[in-house]
Write a protein that holds these residues in place. Structure first.
Motif, PDB file in Angstrom:
ATOM      1  N   PRO A  96      58.894  33.481  28.059  1.00 38.98           N
ATOM      2  CA  PRO A  96      59.416  32.219  28.604  1.00 38.98           C
ATOM      3  C   PRO A  96      60.629  31.742  27.812  1.00 38.98           C
ATOM      4  O   PRO A  96      60.569  31.589  26.592  1.00 38.98           O
ATOM      5  N   LYS A  97      61.747  31.524  28.524  1.00 41.38           N
ATOM      6  CA  LYS A  97      62.969  31.053  27.887  1.00 41.38           C
ATOM      7  C   LYS A  97      63.816  30.346  28.932  1.00 41.38           C
ATOM      8  O   LYS A  97      64.482  30.993  29.739  1.00 41.38           O
ATOM      9  N   PRO A  98      63.790  29.005  28.960  1.00 35.16           N
ATOM     10  CA  PRO A  98      64.553  28.266  29.970  1.00 35.16           C
ATOM     11  C   PRO A  98      66.054  28.510  29.855  1.00 35.16           C
ATOM     12  O   PRO A  98      66.566  28.893  28.801  1.00 35.16           O
ATOM     13  N   VAL A  99      66.751  28.277  30.960  1.00 40.81           N
ATOM     14  CA  VAL A  99      68.204  28.380  30.987  1.00 40.81           C
ATOM     15  C   VAL A  99      68.779  27.109  30.387  1.00 40.81           C
ATOM     16  O   VAL A  99      68.456  26.000  30.825  1.00 40.81           O
ATOM     17  N   GLU A 100      69.636  27.247  29.370  1.00 44.98           N
ATOM     18  CA  GLU A 100      70.224  26.074  28.729  1.00 44.98           C
ATOM     19  C   GLU A 100      71.169  25.357  29.684  1.00 44.98           C
ATOM     20  O   GLU A 100      71.945  25.987  30.412  1.00 44.98           O
ATOM     21  N   GLY A 101      71.095  24.024  29.677  1.00 45.34           N
ATOM     22  CA  GLY A 101      72.002  23.221  30.479  1.00 45.34           C
ATOM     23  C   GLY A 101      71.645  23.128  31.944  1.00 45.34           C
ATOM     24  O   GLY A 101      72.333  22.467  32.723  1.00 45.34           O
ATOM     25  N   GLN A 102      70.558  23.797  32.357  1.00 49.40           N
ATOM     26  CA  GLN A 102      70.150  23.737  33.756  1.00 49.40           C
ATOM     27  C   GLN A 102      69.323  22.469  33.988  1.00 49.40           C
ATOM     28  O   GLN A 102      68.922  21.795  33.041  1.00 49.40           O
ATOM     29  N   ASN A 103      69.053  22.164  35.257  1.00 46.49           N
ATOM     30  CA  ASN A 103      68.350  20.922  35.576  1.00 46.49           C
ATOM     31  C   ASN A 103      66.839  21.019  35.411  1.00 46.49           C
ATOM     32  O   ASN A 103      66.117  20.116  35.795  1.00 46.49           O
ATOM     33  N   GLY A 104      66.348  22.115  34.847  1.00 50.11           N
ATOM     34  CA  GLY A 104      64.918  22.262  34.628  1.00 50.11           C
ATOM     35  C   GLY A 104      64.177  22.910  35.767  1.00 50.11           C
ATOM     36  O   GLY A 104      63.004  23.248  35.640  1.00 50.11           O
ATOM     37  N   ALA A 105      64.842  23.094  36.902  1.00 47.69           N
ATOM     38  CA  ALA A 105      64.194  23.727  38.057  1.00 47.69           C
ATOM     39  C   ALA A 105      64.349  25.244  37.995  1.00 47.69           C
ATOM     40  O   ALA A 105      65.200  25.776  37.271  1.00 47.69           O
ATOM     41  N   GLY A 106      63.531  25.925  38.754  1.00 51.60           N
ATOM     42  CA  GLY A 106      63.604  27.379  38.821  1.00 51.60           C
ATOM     43  C   GLY A 106      62.922  27.889  40.071  1.00 51.60           C
ATOM     44  O   GLY A 106      62.052  27.229  40.637  1.00 51.60           O
ATOM     45  N   HIS A 107      63.318  29.100  40.506  1.00 51.41           N
ATOM     46  CA  HIS A 107      62.749  29.683  41.725  1.00 51.41           C
ATOM     47  C   HIS A 107      61.459  30.425  41.389  1.00 51.41           C
ATOM     48  O   HIS A 107      61.379  31.650  41.456  1.00 51.41           O
ATOM     49  N   GLY A 108      60.443  29.627  41.058  1.00 49.88           N
ATOM     50  CA  GLY A 108      59.144  30.172  40.697  1.00 49.88           C
ATOM     51  C   GLY A 108      58.272  30.517  41.877  1.00 49.88           C
ATOM     52  O   GLY A 108      57.088  30.824  41.711  1.00 49.88           O
ATOM     53  N   CYS A 109      58.831  30.460  43.102  1.00 47.79           N
ATOM     54  CA  CYS A 109      58.099  30.931  44.282  1.00 47.79           C
ATOM     55  C   CYS A 109      58.970  31.883  45.103  1.00 47.79           C
ATOM     56  O   CYS A 109      58.614  32.250  46.221  1.00 47.79           O
ATOM     57  N   GLY A 110      60.131  32.240  44.564  1.00 53.61           N
ATOM     58  CA  GLY A 110      60.966  33.255  45.207  1.00 53.61           C
ATOM     59  C   GLY A 110      61.713  32.811  46.436  1.00 53.61           C
ATOM     60  O   GLY A 110      62.123  33.645  47.250  1.00 53.61           O
ATOM     61  N   HIS A 111      61.946  31.508  46.595  1.00 51.11           N
ATOM     62  CA  HIS A 111      62.606  31.054  47.821  1.00 51.11           C
ATOM     63  C   HIS A 111      64.085  31.431  47.875  1.00 51.11           C
ATOM     64  O   HIS A 111      64.674  31.411  48.952  1.00 51.11           O
ATOM     65  N   ASN A 112      64.686  31.752  46.740  1.00 54.21           N
ATOM     66  CA  ASN A 112      66.050  32.291  46.787  1.00 54.21           C
ATOM     67  C   ASN A 112      66.076  33.601  47.559  1.00 54.21           C
ATOM     68  O   ASN A 112      67.008  33.867  48.344  1.00 54.21           O
ATOM     69  N   LEU A 113      65.049  34.423  47.378  1.00 57.80           N
ATOM     70  CA  LEU A 113      64.910  35.682  48.120  1.00 57.80           C
ATOM     71  C   LEU A 113      64.523  35.424  49.571  1.00 57.80           C
ATOM     72  O   LEU A 113      65.042  36.065  50.495  1.00 57.80           O
ATOM     73  N   LEU A 114      63.625  34.470  49.757  1.00 57.74           N
ATOM     74  CA  LEU A 114      63.113  34.164  51.098  1.00 57.74           C
ATOM     75  C   LEU A 114      64.260  33.791  52.037  1.00 57.74           C
ATOM     76  O   LEU A 114      64.386  34.337  53.139  1.00 57.74           O
TER      77      LEU A 114
END
Length: 474
Positions: A96-114
């Motif tokens: 686990p390593k968050p992206v610095e400067g991002q808004n805290g969100a992430g595609h943890g259900c794969g909707h970018n692919l969907l």
């Protein structure tokens, strides 16, 4: 040599553009109803592909409807692109390593692919229709806020699916196959209590605590759990605890409940029981209560003719073709998972547990003895008004739980891209099979009518409730 239908070739022709869109959305994750950059990326892609595009449909700025073709049946293909709060994660890692400067969100259900897979499946169908000169329309629905916001429910309520003949969608998963048509009806409801502030030490008798009301409500609901059917689910989150000063009697507090049951009627009945408990808590604390439905989903209605048609395309295509590099990364991800999660994924797919299967190497049979994970989706509302089928695409290491940093980490991986393209081929081929064989559509409509048994769709969201565009703020 594997037979290569033209529709697969048309999907492959858009491979690079599909991956680019999926990765672009992954890099700008936005939670429900705030997906402005993700929706704009989809609009740009649709316009480049020659679709007629409408934006802001159903009163939702990030909702899209795009069409190509003329006359004939309307094939709806559904995409999503919303992310989840708190799941920021760097790609390609196994820690686990968050992206610095991002808004805290992430595609943890794969909707970018969907979203990208669905959009380019629709593009392949568009190109196939043009090549064949066949009457028919393919319509891409860009659906925001699936993660609890009920974007599709508002789109269905607005009549956007009334003239569709069949609907096709997919979801990232550990395994490839037709998704089981099991999803609970669900509503999210805010209960707000208003009391009277006072100095908690000097004049406690003058206070009427809204926080006490919330706590009493939660205790009452927890006692109710032993008296509801085993398939039902009730959970809550306190959105406003009334402040941080314990020496002030809290004059206002708000709790959000997710109430689920096997069907809409059962969900509504359970909601009324929860409401009565809230009213009792208000009575006990001499506070006032307001109740607001935020979002709601209907249960999912299956469709055997479409499921059989999609299964035939899965069987013809075979499993995704992963390489050793894909499997090596998937193995590192699996090393971070709980063995219970991995075993549960195999049970959900109806497959025997195989500890050596790091990535899916099979197609799940249509009638596998599944034990599906029970959740909710706003695809359920679509399935009440148009025959609907959903694929599972193998985009992650077997056993990867949804809504996890591990799934976010795999969102730009080569194996995720391969699983997305594989699912796009299945969806596009299912659509063209229905266009070539109108009997599939006729049987699908007859099957839906039989399952509904004369019931008419009634939106689980009251007509006066607008889309909750500020829902991400709580």
């Amino acid at each position: 040599m594997r037979n290569t239908p033209r529709i697969w070739q048309l999907v492959d022709a858009k491979r690079d553009e599909m991956i680019a869109l999926a990765d672009r959305v992954w890099e700008t994750p936005e939670p429900l109803y705030t997906e402005h950059r993700s929706a704009a990326a989809h609009v740009e892609a649709l316009e480049q592909q020659g679709f007629r595009v409408e934006t802001g449909v159903a009163g939702i700025p990030t909702a899209i409807m795009a069409e190509a073709g003329e006359g004939g049946p309307v094939i709806a293909i559904l995409g999503e692109y919303d992310a989840l709060p708190g799941l920021s994660q760097q790609a390609g890692l196994a820690e686990p390593k968050p992206v610095e400067g991002q808004n805290g969100a992430g595609h943890g259900c794969g909707h970018n692919l969907l979203g990208a897979g669905a959009l380019f499946a629709a593009t392949a169908v568009k190109d196939w229709l043009a090549e064949r000169g066949i009457q028919g329309r393919v319509r891409y629905y860009g659906c925001p806020a699936e993660e609890g916001g009920a974007g599709k429910t508002f789109m269905v309520r607005a009549g956007l699916f009334d003239d569709a003949d069949i609907a096709i969608t997919w979801h990232p998963d550990s395994f490839a196959g037709v998704a089981p048509a099991i999803a609970l009806a669900n509503t999210r409801v805010d209960f707000t209590f208003t009391g009277r502030a006072s100095h908690a030490a000097a004049a406690p008798e003058l206070g009427r605590s809204a926080l006490d009301a919330v706590e009493l409500m939660n205790v009452g609901v927890n006692y109710m759990r032993e008296h509801m059917n085993s398939e039902a689910r009730v959970h809550y989150a306190i959105l406003d605890a009334g402040g941080i000063a314990p020496n002030v009697v809290q004059p206002r507090a708000k709790v959000r409940y997710a109430i689920r049951n096997t069907d809409v009627a059962g969900m509504r009945a359970l909601f009324e029981r929860v409401r009565k408990i809230a009213e009792g808590a208000a009575l006990m604390t001499e506070t006032t209560l307001s109740v607001k439905v935020v979002s709601a989903f209907s249960n999912l209605v299956g469709n055997r003719p479409l499921e059989e048609a999609m299964q035939a395309e899965f069987d013809r295509l075979g499993p995704p073709e992963f390489d050793e590099a894909d499997r090596a990364y998937a193995a590192t991800i699996r090393g971070t998972l709980d063995q219970g999660d991995i075993r549960a994924a195999f049970r959900s797919a109806g497959l025997p547990f195989d500890p050596s299967m790091d990535l899916c190497d099979t197609i799940v049979p249509l009638d596998a003895p599944r034990k599906p994970a029970v959740g909710s989706t706003d695809v359920g509302d679509v399935s009440w008004v148009v025959p609907t089928v959903q694929a599972h695409g193998a985009t992650c290491a077997t056993g990867t739980p949804f809504h996890s940093w591990q799934l976010t980490a795999q969102g730009q991986s080569p194996h995720a891209h391969k699983g997305m393209i594989h699912a796009a081929k299945v969806m596009a081929a299912t659509a063209t099979a229905a266009l070539e064989n109108p009997e599939i559509i006729a049987r699908a409509k007859a099957d839906l009518a039989r399952r509904l048994e004369g019931q008419r769709y009634e939106s689980p969201i009251p007509s006066e409730i607008p889309p909750p565009l500020d829902m991400a703020k709580g």
